[in-house]
Design an enzyme around this catalytic site. Sequence first.
Site, PDB file in Angstrom:
ATOM      1  N   ARG A  28       0.823  -1.221   0.000  1.00  8.97           N
ATOM      2  CA  ARG A  28       0.000   0.000   0.000  1.00  8.97           C
ATOM      3  C   ARG A  28       0.850   1.262   0.000  1.00  8.97           C
ATOM      4  NH1 ARG A  28      -5.328  -0.416   1.164  1.00  8.97           N
ATOM      5  NH2 ARG A  28      -5.272   1.767   1.785  1.00  8.97           N
ATOM      6  N   TRP A  75       2.840   6.189   1.397  1.00  9.29           N
ATOM      7  CA  TRP A  75       2.943   6.532  -0.031  1.00  9.29           C
ATOM      8  C   TRP A  75       2.662   8.025  -0.088  1.00  9.29           C
ATOM      9  CZ3 TRP A  75       4.641   4.002  -4.211  1.00  9.29           C
ATOM     10  CH2 TRP A  75       4.351   4.531  -5.464  1.00  9.29           C
ATOM     11  N   GLY A 102      -5.202   8.677   3.715  1.00  6.49           N
ATOM     12  CA  GLY A 102      -6.250   9.459   3.056  1.00  6.49           C
ATOM     13  C   GLY A 102      -5.730  10.839   2.727  1.00  6.49           C
ATOM     14  N   GLU A 481      -4.668   3.742 -26.368  1.00  2.00           N
ATOM     15  CA  GLU A 481      -4.504   3.091 -25.063  1.00  2.00           C
ATOM     16  C   GLU A 481      -5.162   1.704 -25.063  1.00  2.00           C
ATOM     17  OE1 GLU A 481      -2.641   3.342 -22.728  1.00  2.00           O
ATOM     18  OE2 GLU A 481      -3.576   2.361 -21.027  1.00  2.00           O
ATOM     19  N   HIS A 504      -6.526   5.554 -45.205  1.00  2.00           N
ATOM     20  CA  HIS A 504      -5.282   5.803 -45.959  1.00  2.00           C
ATOM     21  C   HIS A 504      -4.307   4.642 -45.759  1.00  2.00           C
ATOM     22  CE1 HIS A 504      -6.781   9.765 -46.805  1.00  2.00           C
ATOM     23  NE2 HIS A 504      -6.985   9.969 -45.515  1.00  2.00           N
TER      24      HIS A 504
END
Length: 609
Positions: A28, A75, A102, A481, A504
């Site tokens: 995490r 993090w 948070g 993507e 094309h």
Amino acid sequence: MCGIFGCIMKEGNAAPIIHASLKRLEYRGYDSVGIATIQDGTIYMKKDQGKIDDVHRCIDLDDLPGNVGIGHTRWATHGAPLKVNAHPHTDCSGQIAVVHNGIIENFSELKLELENRGHIFLSKTDTEIIAHLIEETLKQNPTLSLADAVLDAVKKLDGSYAIAVISAKEPDKIICARNESPLVLGVSDNAVYCASDIPAFLPLTNKAVFVNNGELVILSPAGYEIRKIQDSSVAAREPKIIDWTPEMAVKQGYPYFMIKEIHEQPATLRNTLRIQEHYLDLISTFLDRAQEVFLVACGTSYHACLAASYMFSKLAFLPTYPVFASEFVEQHGKSVSIDSTILAISQSGETADTLSAVNSAQQRAATILGLTNTIGSTLTRISRVYIGQQSGPEIGVAATKTFTSQLSVLAQLALRLSKKRGKVSQDEMDYLAEKLEKLPDIVDTIIQSQEEKVKQIANKYKDAKIFFFLGRGISTATAFEGRLKLMEIAYVPSIAFPAGESKHGPISLIEAGFPVVFICPRDGPHKTLIGNIMEMKARGASIIAVVEEGDEEVKALSDDYVEVPKGVPEVLSPIPFAVPLQLLAYYMALERGYNPDTPRNLAKSVTVK
Ligand code: F6R
């Protein structure tokens, strides 16, 4: 995304248990770690930047006294991954310690208020205000219990949080509270635990109690008491037996990280809406003053650049040049100068081609701006200003949640810039801002309502030898993507083009049953795209469309379709429209017998410190 943990042991030392549990939460977050325990009315604390094992080697995280404690693996979102910003954070007196996962949106206002009342802050985090808020509440009402003071304090917080709080004055308690960020309790004969996720305590107990949003928990040697934050009423809840293996628990019951991370997108998109205005303002000011702007990245992040070039042009009337990082030096190396601004986008902040493009531009005095998911990465160190996309660690190799988060941040930047430049009316700005706020729910609806359908489509086309992805305008980026995801995870050779270009050359490949995926938001190019669909259909292609709900015209032309809720403006459409394509790649990989978390020949960049 960080990991929090707390435990009250009936006997034995808490610190080694907290350390081992944080290790199980390291997926995490892993840029810094800290533990606080209580013994004899004193809080003891150890913390530092770095991975848990490295920090432990230097400061022995197990060597803290007491049977009660809290811990955190981080993090970074607010403040670089430095020791001073590592959790736990304390109040002025060092008597209250807090860990938090948070984002507190109103932390700047609260911090100012608290500073005016004499509180001294040591870190750049949003978390530290929680410790001071509790301290201030107790100062105003000295008779309040810790639980009541925490209850009072969290009512002042806007944003997401799972917190665990200890106080030297009530040494046999941990108070936790939750809004949006996950929080779960573990119950064993010898201890009670609180944690961000079940894996933290799974080897210790399989009895778990899930804490709901808006609840506060008082942990004590006697067990746990859950209260509603709104009215303090008590909520009775029995533990549930968890029969997950540790590996399943880390993936929260999902079979692969990729699908877990696809499902996390409503939450990660919500987090992007909590980015500090200040950083959006700073970057948009640099963009506004730039003579020329290059958007530089690799892979999926490059597709975010491509989409951003449409956003900046359409919303802020700013021309920008998306460039593959690996081509940047050859293509623009000699012309870059002090007048150039490079906005580099990199989830990891460590991709070699992106960094070498940025380094070469910096040597020619260009201004470097960064958008990354990894605060403390090389990109954040090189950039004049950077912005963190706040998606939490991405473990699946394929970028999914980080792509939609990048797009959300870029859309917010484009809106800021537009406002600065006076290019879009207030009404339109409000309309777009409101639509952006709705995207997390829209993505949630897509996942809930369309996943099964995508699964069936994957089953139908699993043996296809090749796929086409076509879109017009900003949907060109979405098509690119979709193609990249399918190729890298399911190993299906795929081609993506702006739909107008398909005639094309690429059209010569089409034969009966050739699957062509069309990205069809109801935007400006919608009518022209219908022409492209007809061209492909006339040559026998199987049309798979990602359409807006109610788009009967495209549905009637399609062999298969997936629906996206109505009313997403064109400039924001890559966010929801990319999600079915992520699911398609995932289920195609499963159908073809591949592990989507470990695509061959690919690895994720990680931060080198
Ligand atoms: C695709 C993917 C890669 C990355 C690319 C850039 O799913 O994950 O294409 O997008 O390697 O990585 P970052 O964003 O870390 O620079």
